[in-house]
Design an enzyme around this catalytic site. Sequence first.
Site, PDB file in Angstrom:
ATOM      1  N   SER A 577      11.949  -3.202  -3.828  1.00  0.00           N
ATOM      2  CA  SER A 577      10.533  -3.235  -4.158  1.00  0.00           C
ATOM      3  C   SER A 577      10.351  -3.737  -5.580  1.00  0.00           C
ATOM      4  O   SER A 577      11.224  -3.547  -6.446  1.00  0.00           O
ATOM      5  CB  SER A 577       9.932  -1.837  -4.028  1.00  0.00           C
ATOM      6  OG  SER A 577       8.613  -1.799  -4.549  1.00  0.00           O
ATOM      7  N   TYR A 590       9.537   7.449  -5.978  1.00  0.00           N
ATOM      8  CA  TYR A 590       9.686   6.187  -5.236  1.00  0.00           C
ATOM      9  C   TYR A 590      10.300   5.103  -6.120  1.00  0.00           C
ATOM     10  O   TYR A 590      11.255   4.422  -5.730  1.00  0.00           O
ATOM     11  CB  TYR A 590       8.316   5.755  -4.719  1.00  0.00           C
ATOM     12  CG  TYR A 590       8.317   4.422  -4.007  1.00  0.00           C
ATOM     13  CD1 TYR A 590       8.831   4.287  -2.722  1.00  0.00           C
ATOM     14  CD2 TYR A 590       7.793   3.281  -4.630  1.00  0.00           C
ATOM     15  CE1 TYR A 590       8.833   3.069  -2.073  1.00  0.00           C
ATOM     16  CE2 TYR A 590       7.787   2.058  -3.994  1.00  0.00           C
ATOM     17  CZ  TYR A 590       8.305   1.957  -2.714  1.00  0.00           C
ATOM     18  OH  TYR A 590       8.316   0.748  -2.073  1.00  0.00           O
TER      19      TYR A 590
END
Length: 700
Positions: A577, A590
């Site tokens: 990501s 995250y």
Amino acid sequence: MTETLARQRLENLWDDARTASMTEPEKLLYRSNLLGSDKRVTNYGGGNTSAKVMQADPLTGEQLEVLWVKGSGGDIGSMKMDGFSTLYMDKLRALKGKYRGLAHEDEMVGYLPHCTFALNPRAASIDTPLHAYVPRRHVDHVHSDAIIAIAASVNSKELTAEIFGGEIGWLPWKKPGYELGLWLEKLATENPGMRGAVLESHGLFTWADDAKDCYLTTLEIINKAAAWLEDRTAGEPAFGGAKVPTLDASQRRDIAARLMPVIRGLISKDRHKVGHFDDQPAVLEFVGSNALETLAPMGTSCPDHFLRTKIRPLVIDFDPANPDLDATIAGLGDAVAAYRDDYAAYYDRCKHPNSPALRDPNAVVYLVPGVGMLTFALDKATARISGEFYVNAINVMRGASAVSTYQGLPEQEAFDIEYWLLEEAKLQRMPKPKSLAGRVALVTGGAGGIGAATAERFLREGACVMLADIDRAALKTAHEGLAASFGGDLVRSVQMNVTDETQVARAYAEMAVEFGGIDILVSNAGIASSAPIEETSLALWNKNMDILSTGYFLVSREAFKTFRAQDIGGSVIFIASKNGLAASPNASAYCTAKAAEIHLARCLALEGAEAGIRVNVVNPDAVLRGSRIWEGEWLDQRASTYGTDKDGLEEMYRNRSMLKRSVLPEDIAEGAYFFASDLSAKSTGNILNVDAGNVQAFTR
């Protein structure tokens, strides 16, 4: 005798109501599809059918006789009307005047295009003369196991006469071609009462003047042969009885999962192969029998069997009564090398001055006592079909050796078919393989938007794909959709939790059995969470780490084990990501887990480089469409963080990007394909941002 040969008789499936309004070509297609749909009649791609039809010449309007016959490379079970060649019968008869004898029969194939009716682009097959010159309107040629069991016996002529009397003739072995067509014509013309012929070591021809009668004759003759074999062999142990025990189903699959990646690696140095495992009863009966060591080296008899399975199989040195799988695996390299040397010697013994160059010398079929059969080819469908052909060969050997003595094709005859110049020309016309042909990929999170898009991208390039996901229902939907688009051979699925060591190992074992190994891992399983640090629970922190860090470690570790067993390199792609490089508010768990993914990829790139294992990262950003991590709380949380609503979040992300463009699952799939393919063969340890531009995520 054999359950395969003697199971229930072939049934008449002809529907008079359905055929009442059909033209003769339509009846031919109907008959062909009925015959080809049953492997007891003929194998995939095997056999051919024909009809002689009166049609108007497209130029003169005159009614002329036209031969409709299965064209080159077709399959009678699945073909459509465009699968038939059409040729003027008067021109085919005129070809007899051009025939210069057996030494020149191959040149007759070059004349067939001059006989084409109505500019039909479907190329005529080498078997066209065998249909053209039989003096009947309808002809079937099939490769029934029951018939070939008779045809492959040393006394096949006598057995044919015993079973069928004078209604079915017999011809000695002759390579398919023009000369054989003349032989068949002579036999049928001189014996007007005959309804067909057995061709030694080849198959069955039947004929009639009505489409339905021809179909029924074919069924009748096959059923009669099967019944005769059953009566003659009742109560007799097949293949001389069992020599070794058959392991249970779970043991068989476990052993296949260990063997297949090693074999695949040994035979995929030049071009990647895909594997198939078969442990049906007919296979197990043969590989565990007393006759295995005698019959397997003899090879197959029918040319169609032989072309799919090579000169002979490789029998793996494994004793299921005293299994030592490590020793078997240690000996595979020498066994494969010995097979290659033997094949090269066969080529040198039999080659002609104008023979094509030596082809891939590796075995196609690998027989494992007590376990089953492994087959390898350049694609999954061919590997599966090759196995089906060898099952046909097993059935033939069982029947022939039970009622007589089985004989394979003589070595020189086998070579002359395998290295036939006409066969070589057909191979040269094959399309160029796709960029991922022969490659096997595992995609975790395969039921989500990015996972499914990546699987589709790989499948378009010829890869085999194993989808893995924790969501059973979504996985089933994704599997069924991709299989409908690309065919069931190329897609498999397994429910898997990436944080469970046992489930991960089981998924790789399943992939090894289904495809033979792995070449590409796309580690894509994911979750997303959003919370300020003071509201981030330990459970939420650990969940992110478990799935996004530990899960990526576990699937990579298993991939490396298989890559090293194969020793043909590999490619690992992490779908990480932008947040692994650029911090984001209220998402510490995250972002940290994604950063761990990226660094794990760097570490693995260092470890894998010496073995040709490449590890790279694709960093998406804000892929909302089709992504399941944007369902539920995460979407609400991110919308709240940025002060917008659900509908406005994608627009906000688009406008935030430098390029002002939305990022879609297909964009991430394209990045994954780049790293999976040879386009990036010299890239490892790299990061590709697919985020429409985010200055904070620049890698510097």
